[in-house]
Design an enzyme around this catalytic site. Structure first.
Site, PDB file in Angstrom:
ATOM      1  N   LYS A 114       0.837  -1.234  -0.027  1.00 38.56           N
ATOM      2  CA  LYS A 114      -0.212   0.158   0.047  1.00 38.56           C
ATOM      3  C   LYS A 114       0.800   1.226   0.063  1.00 38.56           C
ATOM      4  O   LYS A 114       0.379   2.242  -0.332  1.00 38.56           O
ATOM      5  CB  LYS A 114      -0.928   0.032   1.177  1.00 38.56           C
ATOM      6  CG  LYS A 114      -2.016  -0.965   0.872  1.00 38.56           C
ATOM      7  CD  LYS A 114      -3.063  -0.691   2.068  1.00 38.56           C
ATOM      8  CE  LYS A 114      -4.331  -1.902   1.783  1.00 38.56           C
ATOM      9  NZ  LYS A 114      -5.663  -1.114   2.102  1.00 38.56           N
ATOM     10  N   LYS A 194      -5.907 -10.080  -6.391  1.00 40.55           N
ATOM     11  CA  LYS A 194      -7.008 -10.421  -5.467  1.00 40.55           C
ATOM     12  C   LYS A 194      -8.390  -9.471  -5.521  1.00 40.55           C
ATOM     13  O   LYS A 194      -8.070  -8.240  -5.713  1.00 40.55           O
ATOM     14  CB  LYS A 194      -6.699 -10.438  -3.979  1.00 40.55           C
ATOM     15  CG  LYS A 194      -7.287  -9.841  -2.817  1.00 40.55           C
ATOM     16  CD  LYS A 194      -6.749  -9.912  -1.439  1.00 40.55           C
ATOM     17  CE  LYS A 194      -6.573  -8.346  -1.216  1.00 40.55           C
ATOM     18  NZ  LYS A 194      -6.903  -7.851   0.041  1.00 40.55           N
ATOM     19  N   LYS A 197     -11.738  -3.261  -3.382  1.00 42.06           N
ATOM     20  CA  LYS A 197     -12.447  -2.311  -3.837  1.00 42.06           C
ATOM     21  C   LYS A 197     -11.287  -1.156  -4.321  1.00 42.06           C
ATOM     22  O   LYS A 197     -11.652  -0.212  -4.999  1.00 42.06           O
ATOM     23  CB  LYS A 197     -12.923  -1.763  -2.297  1.00 42.06           C
ATOM     24  CG  LYS A 197     -13.880  -2.337  -1.843  1.00 42.06           C
ATOM     25  CD  LYS A 197     -14.180  -2.008  -0.405  1.00 42.06           C
ATOM     26  CE  LYS A 197     -13.625  -2.946   0.794  1.00 42.06           C
ATOM     27  NZ  LYS A 197     -14.149  -2.734   2.060  1.00 42.06           N
TER      28      LYS A 197
END
Ligand code: AMP
Ligand code: TRP
Length: 325
Positions: A114, A194, A197
């Site tokens: 991230k 994966k 969102k």
């Protein structure tokens, strides 16, 4: 014999649950309620550490809670709560900051993924697993039902329980992770990533989007990655996984035979996945439509209050153990 204790959380970063959330975690949350004392939490403090829409956050918490109730979380049996209503979560997280090593946090793959190529990386993103550990240990949780992307965080939590116990005396139990049979649902548009969102619209299917949109996402699922191998391609594997989760065994076996015999038509597989998925989620969609948001709010407030009573006991003991006045 006393029941084990479950805690699990979901970030209100979108307005509804997707198939990854459902098959990877929430299906287990519903199933395990009878056998465990469970707390399910909308982790709103985990949602503010990356870019988010402040005007939408509060509605997202409520909408996701409504989704969870529609999936079958029973507020008579389990606690449904939101994190920011129980300040003991952040209080324990601060205390855990003191016993978490910087090096351990640096090894977290979710943080590495991230923070990559981001201009602004918040300290909150780095410390995220500490708050998650606090969420879990605050309630003396024994079992954490999550998708496999959370395994490393639960492992860190176990390490923190051990470190706390060895410094301050035995207190926290070490929680175990529990998975569904599908702990990692992949994106249909990119079957090597994966379902999530954060990747964008075409990478997830919400439980509540229109049937047309679900159909078109499944119809355009990537089946061929261009690599010629004898193994089933990741995209086809993904479609088979969804079929296994939603269709009767005999339907699944029929398609498996077609695949083995080389007669499988992707369009037929896709249409079967669509049809069985939609009938599986139909009752959830119907329950969600009839839900009153005032009632959802009441459930959340009541759940958060019940959770807080438990959390306060833990914090009081922890403060005594670590020597605070
Ligand atoms: P999140 O939406 O990231 O807060 O995730 C909520 C729960 O859903 C966690 O237990 C995740 O591990 C699980 N989850 C999220 N995406 C997937 C996925 N693609 N496959 C399986 N589980 C998932
Ligand atoms: N980190 C989890 C996720 O991204 C959400 C979460 C926060 C959680 N606290 C938790 C999950 C405690 C299980 C237990 O999905």
């Amino acid at each position: 014999m006393s029941k084990g204790k479950i805690f699990s959380g979901i970030r209100p970063t979108a307005s509804s649950l997707h198939l990854g959330n459902y098959f990877g975690a929430v299906a287990n949350w519903v199933k395990l309620q009878d056998d465990y004392e469970a707390i399910y939490c909308l982790v709103d403090y985990h949602a503010i550490i990356e870019d988010y829409d402040k005007d939408a956050l509060s509605d997202r918490v409520l909408n996701m809670a409504a989704d969870l109730l529609a999936c079958g979380i029973d507020p008579q049996q389990s606690i449904l709560m939101f994190q920011s209503a129980v300040p003991e979560h952040t209080e324990l997280a601060w205390i855990f900051n003191a016993i978490t090593s910087y090096g351990d946090l640096q090894r977290m793959t979710q943080f590495k993924d991230k923070s990559e190529n981001k201009e602004f990386v918040s300290a909150g993103l780095f410390n995220y697993p500490i708050l998650m550990a606090a969420d879990i240990l605050l309630y003396h949780t024994t079992v954490v039902p999550v998708g496999d992307d959370q395994d490393q965080h639960v492992e860190l939590t176990r390490g923190l329980a051990r470190r706390f116990n060895s410094r301050y005396g035995d207190y926290f139990a070490e929680p175990e992770t529990i998975h569904t049979e599908a702990p990692r649902i992949m994106s249909l548009a990119d079957p090597t990533s994966k379902m999530s969102k954060s990747l964008g619209e075409k990478h997830f299917i919400s439980l509540f989007e229109s049937e047309d949109s679900i159909h078109s996402k499944i119809r355009s699922a990537v089946t061929d990655t261009g690599l010629q191998t004898d193994e089933m391609s990741p995209g086809v594997k993904s479609l088979f996984t969804l079929l296994k989760l939603s269709a009767p065994e005999s339907v699944y076996a029929g398609f498996e035979t077609d695949y083995q015999e080389g007669t499988l038509k992707y369009v037929a597989l896709k249409d079967a996945v669509y049809e069985h998925l939609v009938s599986l989620i139909q009752p959830i969609r119907q329950r969600r439509e009839g839900m009153s948001m005032e009632e959802v709010r009441r459930v959340l407030d009541d759940g958060s209050e019940r959770a807080r009573a438990q959390a306060q006991v833990t914090i009081k003991t922890v403060k005594q153990k670590i020597g605070l006045p």
